[in-house]
Write a protein that holds these residues in place. Structure first.
Motif, short mmCIF file in Angstrom:
data_model
loop_
_atom_site.label_atom_id
_atom_site.label_comp_id
_atom_site.label_asym_id
_atom_site.label_seq_id
_atom_site.Cartn_x
_atom_site.Cartn_y
_atom_site.Cartn_z
N HIS A 1 -22.92 -25.93 -5.73
CA HIS A 1 -23.54 -26.82 -6.71
C HIS A 1 -25.01 -27.10 -6.47
O HIS A 1 -25.62 -27.84 -7.23
N GLY B 1 -14.81 -32.51 -6.73
CA GLY B 1 -14.35 -32.47 -8.12
C GLY B 1 -14.50 -33.78 -8.86
O GLY B 1 -14.06 -33.90 -10.01
N GLY C 1 -19.52 -37.26 -16.16
CA GLY C 1 -20.10 -36.04 -15.61
C GLY C 1 -21.46 -36.19 -14.98
O GLY C 1 -21.91 -35.32 -14.23
N SER D 1 -17.23 -35.22 -10.02
CA SER D 1 -18.14 -35.06 -11.15
C SER D 1 -17.42 -34.44 -12.34
O SER D 1 -17.50 -34.92 -13.48
N GLU D 2 -16.68 -33.36 -12.07
CA GLU D 2 -15.93 -32.67 -13.12
C GLU D 2 -14.85 -33.58 -13.72
O GLU D 2 -14.63 -33.59 -14.94
N GLN E 1 -19.50 -33.55 -6.04
CA GLN E 1 -19.34 -32.34 -6.84
C GLN E 1 -18.32 -31.41 -6.20
O GLN E 1 -17.47 -30.84 -6.88
N LYS F 1 -16.28 -36.14 -16.10
CA LYS F 1 -16.63 -35.50 -17.37
C LYS F 1 -15.38 -35.24 -18.20
O LYS F 1 -15.37 -35.47 -19.42
N LYS F 2 -14.33 -34.76 -17.56
CA LYS F 2 -13.08 -34.43 -18.26
C LYS F 2 -12.41 -35.68 -18.83
O LYS F 2 -11.91 -35.69 -19.97
N ASP G 1 -20.64 -31.69 -8.19
CA ASP G 1 -19.78 -31.07 -9.28
C ASP G 1 -18.49 -30.81 -8.47
O ASP G 1 -18.63 -30.31 -7.23
N VAL H 1 -10.90 -28.74 -10.46
CA VAL H 1 -10.38 -29.84 -9.58
C VAL H 1 -8.84 -29.89 -9.58
O VAL H 1 -8.19 -29.95 -10.61
#
Length: 477
Positions: free
Chosen positions: A322, A135, A165, A137-138, A132, A141-142, A468, A469
């Motif tokens: 986080h 970055g 994510g 995790s982010e 996280q 998701k992205k 959880d 960039v």
């Protein structure tokens, strides 16, 4: 309404100790169900401490007093009052987690920082927080893809696999940059017992007190990197790699993106060369060489590799930014027993839930927590009827007849206040009740619950046992 709270992250690692302080902005909004709820609107790191070597009294003891001084200085430099810090995490990682006083240091530091600060441990949680903080995790998701983050520190490598994510898996291995250390003359002063079997297997003449060969060091590093390839499901898992796992082995997966964080990651994709011992003089360990070998071995996968902006500080940023979860606003709680810490979570259903079997399924796990306060976790129906709420309440009350302490129920769906009220009405004895929602947990997790912030409750879900960039491509280095 806006609230600002401050969070601290402390990572006491095998090689280094880092501290950060963050400002978290909470905001009340009207959710989809037209009910006011509290969210974390933004997270900002307001102070990063210098990266310092982890202080030790001897090879098996952490120097708590020096750690405490480092934390005091970080708080002073941040400009935040200590009593304004309301959450955070103290994490002791890698080989430092195996020091004789690791648990004591974690508890003392948590106590010094305040009743809301959470002490955590365990490589699985470290892997999650590092992913996280880096970055990963982010990014997953992205991109809507699967991202694996390898956080390579001094003593261990903590790995998290994120899919769109969500963290699907975490595991850890005894691979790091401080497994072998030497003095300025190149004489070995430390060999981790975790890799002694590899030295014998490879017939490497690496012994305490003796001069070390750079060629043998590189051979060892290349072997450790091969183990990382196997752990990343890029090669078949061998018995040597299996012996290096601290946790259970991962299920087979295919990652779309590979991310590296941790101190060793600072040397991945660099133009640094190691041709003599002077090139390793900064840390007097194999960390730089290990990073260079990772660059070489993973080069065939370079189209998949990214290097996070935060590498060496990934875990501490994850811990500070986080570790906190905000419960839903439609909750029920007895403030008199807050804050509470280290409450084991029972989640009896691993697949489809049956509200009529809450008691029978939950009872099976209670034998693990005899005479201990526990929290009971359910996903629960999305929009439960009164009849369903009554059944759930009856089952929970029956279950808690066999448990000391307050009734603590953790729900994923949004009906905690209604359930808490019905449980309270049906109880025949006076008993404290906490019922929280919008919190996802796993069986075997632990929970810390803080004092209310406005109309919400700060919660930290953690794993205390082993069981959880901003990015740049490797090509751009």
């Amino acid at each position: 309404m806006e609230n600002v709270i401050y969070s601290i992250g402390v990572d006491i690692g095998t090689s280094t100790t880092e501290i950060i302080l963050s400002k978290l902005k909470l905001k009340n909004i009207i959710g989809a169900s037209l009910v006011q709820e509290t969210i974390i609107e933004s997270k900002e790191v307001i102070y990063k401490s210098p990266i310092e070597f982890t202080p030790l009294l001897d090879t098996v003891t952490i120097d708590f007093e020096k750690i405490k001084v480092m934390v005091e200085e970080a708080i002073k430099q941040s400009g935040v009052e200590k009593n304004s810090i309301s959450t955070g995490a103290v994490i002791i990682t890698g080989e430092t987690a195996r020091k004789e006083n690791a648990r004591e240091v974690s508890e003392k530091l948590s106590e010094y920082l305040g009743s809301f600060v959470v002490a955590t441990a365990g490589p699985k949680l470290e892997a999650l927080l590092a992913g996280q903080g880096a970055g990963a995790s982010e990014l997953s998701k992205k991109l809507n893809k699967k991202v694996i983050n390898l956080d390579i520190g001094g003593g261990t490598t903590n790995v998290a696999v994120f899919n769109c994510g969500s963290c699907e898996e975490t595991f850890a291995l005894d691979i790091g940059g401080r497994l072998i250390r030497f003095d300025h003359e190149g004489k070995v002063i430390y060999i981790s017992e975790r890799i002694e079997f590899l030295l014998k297997l490879m017939n490497l003449d690496i012994k305490l007190g003796e001069q070390i060969s750079l060629l043998e060091l590189k051979a060892l590093c290349l072997k450790l990197v091969q183990c990382l390839l196997e752990a990343s499901c890029l090669s078949e898992l061998t018995k040597e790699t299996k012996r290096l796992f601290i946790t259970e082995e991962p299920k087979v997966f295919t990652a779309d993106v590979i991310s590296f964080s941790g101190g060793v990651a600072e040397y991945i994709g660099t133009s640094i060369e190691v041709t003599r011992f002077e090139d390793l003089a900064i840390y007097k360990d194999i960390g730089p060489l290990l990073g260079i070998c990772i660059s070489e071995a993973f080069n065939k996968y370079k189209d998949k590799i990214i290097l996070p902006k935060e590498r060496i500080r990934a875990t501490v940023i994850g811990a500070g930014n986080h570790s906190l979860t905000i419960s839903g606003s439609t909750i029920a709680f007895d403030k008199s027993i807050l804050p509470i810490k280290n409450i084991p979570i029972i989640k009896p259903f691993t697949a489809e839930e049956n509200i009529n079997k809450i008691f029978s399924q939950g009872k099976k796990q209670l034998s693990l927590y005899e005479n201990t306060t526990v929290a009971f976790s359910l996903i629960g129906p999305k929009s439960p009827s009164y009849k369903e709420l009554k059944v759930i309440s009856e089952e929970i009350i029956k279950l808690y007849k066999e448990i000391d302490g307050p009734i603590i129920v953790i729900l994923e769906n949004d009906f905690a206040k209604a359930l808490g009220q019905i449980v309270s009405l049906m109880l025949k004895d006076k008993r404290q009740i906490i019922c929280l929602d919008k919190i996802s947990t796993k069986n075997g997790d632990y929970i810390d619950i803080g004092l209310p912030i406005g109309n919400a409750i700060p919660v930290v879900i953690k794993t205390l046992v082993y069981k959880d960039v901003a990015l740049q491509s490797l090509d751009s280095k």
